[in-house]
Enzyme design. Structure first.
Site, mmCIF file in Angstrom:
data_model
loop_
_atom_site.group_PDB
_atom_site.id
_atom_site.type_symbol
_atom_site.label_atom_id
_atom_site.label_comp_id
_atom_site.label_asym_id
_atom_site.label_seq_id
_atom_site.Cartn_x
_atom_site.Cartn_y
_atom_site.Cartn_z
ATOM 1 N N GLY A 1 6.193 2.863 -0.934
ATOM 2 C CA GLY A 1 6.360 1.930 -2.174
ATOM 3 C C GLY A 1 7.805 1.286 -2.160
ATOM 4 O O GLY A 1 8.163 0.167 -2.497
ATOM 5 N N GLU B 1 1.288 6.253 -8.216
ATOM 6 C CA GLU B 1 0.744 6.009 -6.892
ATOM 7 C C GLU B 1 -1.066 6.196 -7.050
ATOM 8 O O GLU B 1 -1.441 6.875 -7.701
ATOM 9 C CB GLU B 1 1.200 7.160 -5.885
ATOM 10 C CG GLU B 1 2.531 7.187 -5.519
ATOM 11 C CD GLU B 1 2.776 8.004 -4.507
ATOM 12 O OE1 GLU B 1 2.040 8.439 -3.481
ATOM 13 O OE2 GLU B 1 3.980 8.597 -4.259
ATOM 14 N N HIS C 1 0.216 -1.971 -2.149
ATOM 15 C CA HIS C 1 1.354 -1.989 -3.165
ATOM 16 C C HIS C 1 1.350 -3.355 -3.927
ATOM 17 O O HIS C 1 1.180 -4.253 -3.503
ATOM 18 C CB HIS C 1 2.741 -1.666 -2.397
ATOM 19 C CG HIS C 1 2.930 -0.498 -1.748
ATOM 20 N ND1 HIS C 1 3.136 0.837 -2.424
ATOM 21 C CD2 HIS C 1 2.417 -0.135 -0.602
ATOM 22 C CE1 HIS C 1 3.072 1.798 -1.525
ATOM 23 N NE2 HIS C 1 2.954 1.396 -0.376
ATOM 24 N N CYS D 1 8.315 7.356 -3.721
ATOM 25 C CA CYS D 1 7.303 6.862 -2.654
ATOM 26 C C CYS D 1 7.781 6.161 -1.598
ATOM 27 O O CYS D 1 8.473 4.912 -1.967
ATOM 28 C CB CYS D 1 6.308 5.921 -3.451
ATOM 29 S SG CYS D 1 4.672 5.332 -2.587
ATOM 30 N N CYS E 1 2.133 7.282 4.533
ATOM 31 C CA CYS E 1 2.828 7.939 3.697
ATOM 32 C C CYS E 1 4.358 8.019 4.002
ATOM 33 O O CYS E 1 4.552 8.522 5.179
ATOM 34 C CB CYS E 1 2.258 9.371 3.264
ATOM 35 S SG CYS E 1 3.316 10.294 2.409
HETATM 36 N N1 LIG Z 1 -0.621 7.510 -2.718
HETATM 37 C C1 LIG Z 1 -0.298 6.773 -1.590
HETATM 38 C C2 LIG Z 1 -0.046 7.517 -0.339
HETATM 39 C C3 LIG Z 1 1.213 8.392 -0.318
HETATM 40 C C4 LIG Z 1 2.456 7.190 -0.370
HETATM 41 C C5 LIG Z 1 3.741 8.354 -0.410
HETATM 42 N N2 LIG Z 1 4.026 9.004 -1.441
HETATM 43 C C6 LIG Z 1 4.820 7.477 0.345
HETATM 44 O O1 LIG Z 1 5.896 8.111 0.283
HETATM 45 O O2 LIG Z 1 4.435 6.552 1.003
HETATM 46 C C7 LIG Z 1 -1.629 5.937 -1.385
HETATM 47 O O3 LIG Z 1 -2.675 6.272 -1.562
HETATM 48 O O4 LIG Z 1 -1.419 4.816 -0.643
#
Ligand SMILES: N[C@@H](CCC[C@H](N)C(=O)O)C(=O)O
Length: 278
Positions: free
Chosen positions: A225, A213, A164, A222, A75
């Protein structure tokens, strides 16, 4: 039992942070994470992040539960918040940490300007490492057609420890995220589901991004992301290696350096402290 927590946000991507340094396992279960992430019946957050003891020579370990209780590997906004949280806990004046995550070792550094710069490591591009079955295991998924919601999208898949799926569009504001997002997230070609980023290129060094997400839905930002999107942008000759990513919650500075590693810079803000009655 009462459990203290600190609420943080990184560009509006918000987390409940738990001091877990005395235990090798998270102090909350995924089911409790779901409850406490609820924005009406709980604290409200996109996830819960635990500061655990380090492993294999690292200073600390990070584990995170998404608001749906799933556990992602990494994250980006969260690790910036974790670095800020640890600095406050330690109160040692230290500003750089080696953090073990399920996506590898990450190195956040608090800067004098109040930002946090993170060495996010190298992106993974081979299909089997995303993972995706969109192409054969040892191939890379770059600008590959994918049918979603009756439309064909050219997608590029990148892992920053977590998966991603990135696609470039004319106008991110026109994307029906709430209907499209889940169809990408749960698409059969993503056996671990996926995060999905829609990118609008404004300049070669400036893009706009919206994200759906995995395990959290539409968030304001993200970090992984944004990193994955710049990698995809370079691979598709859409953006520079050093690019500003504008998200609904604000901007991140991303560089996919020529040494192969991705660097992210952005804020991490403490919002409030509290106590969970569990
Ligand atoms: N939802 C993502 C994990 C969290 C990602 C986060 N918001 C970031 O800033 O990278 C997943 O399940 O991969």
């Amino acid at each position: 039992m009462n459990l203290e927590f600190t609420k943080y946000q990184g560009l509006g991507n918000d987390f409940i942070l738990i001091d877990n340094r005395e235990n090798s396992e998270p102090l909350l279960t995924p089911e409790q994470a779901i409850q406490w992430c609820d924005r009406h019946f709980g604290i409200g957050a996109d996830g819960v992040i635990f500061a655990l003891p380090g492993e294999n020579g690292t200073d600390y370990s990070m584990r995170i539960f998404n608001s749906d209780g799933s556990e992602p590997e990494m994250c980006g906004n969260g690790i910036r918040c974790l670095a800020h949280f640890i600095a406050e806990l330690e109160a040692s004046g230290r500003t750089e940490y080696r953090i073990h995550t399920l996506g590898g070792v990450m190195v956040p550094r608090l800067t004098a300007e109040g930002q946090v710069q993170v060495d996010m490591g190298e992106p993974q591009l081979v299909a089997a490492q995303i993972p995706t079955t969109l192409v054969q295991g040892e191939e890379k998924a770059i600008a590959i057609p994918l049918e979603v919601a009756g439309q064909t999208w050219n997608v590029t898949c990148v892992s920053m420890g977590n998966p991603h799926c990135i696609t470039f569009v004319e106008d991110v504001a026109a994307i029906p995220l709430e209907t499209l997002g889940p169809q990408f997230e749960h698409h059969p070609v993503f056996p671990q589901r996926t995060n999905t980023e829609f990118i609008q290129v404004l300049r070669s060094d400036y893009v706009k991004m919206r994200v759906w997400e995995r395990g959290a839905g539409a968030t304001l930002a993200c970090g992984t992301g944004a990193c994955a999107s710049v990698v995809a942008g370079v691979l598709n000759s859409q953006c520079d290696r050093r690019t500003t990513v504008e998200l609904p919650g604000g901007c991140l500075e991303i560089e996919w350096a020529t040494n192969g590693r991705v660097y992210m810079s952005g804020p991490a803000v403490q919002v409030f402290k509290g106590t969970l009655a569990i």
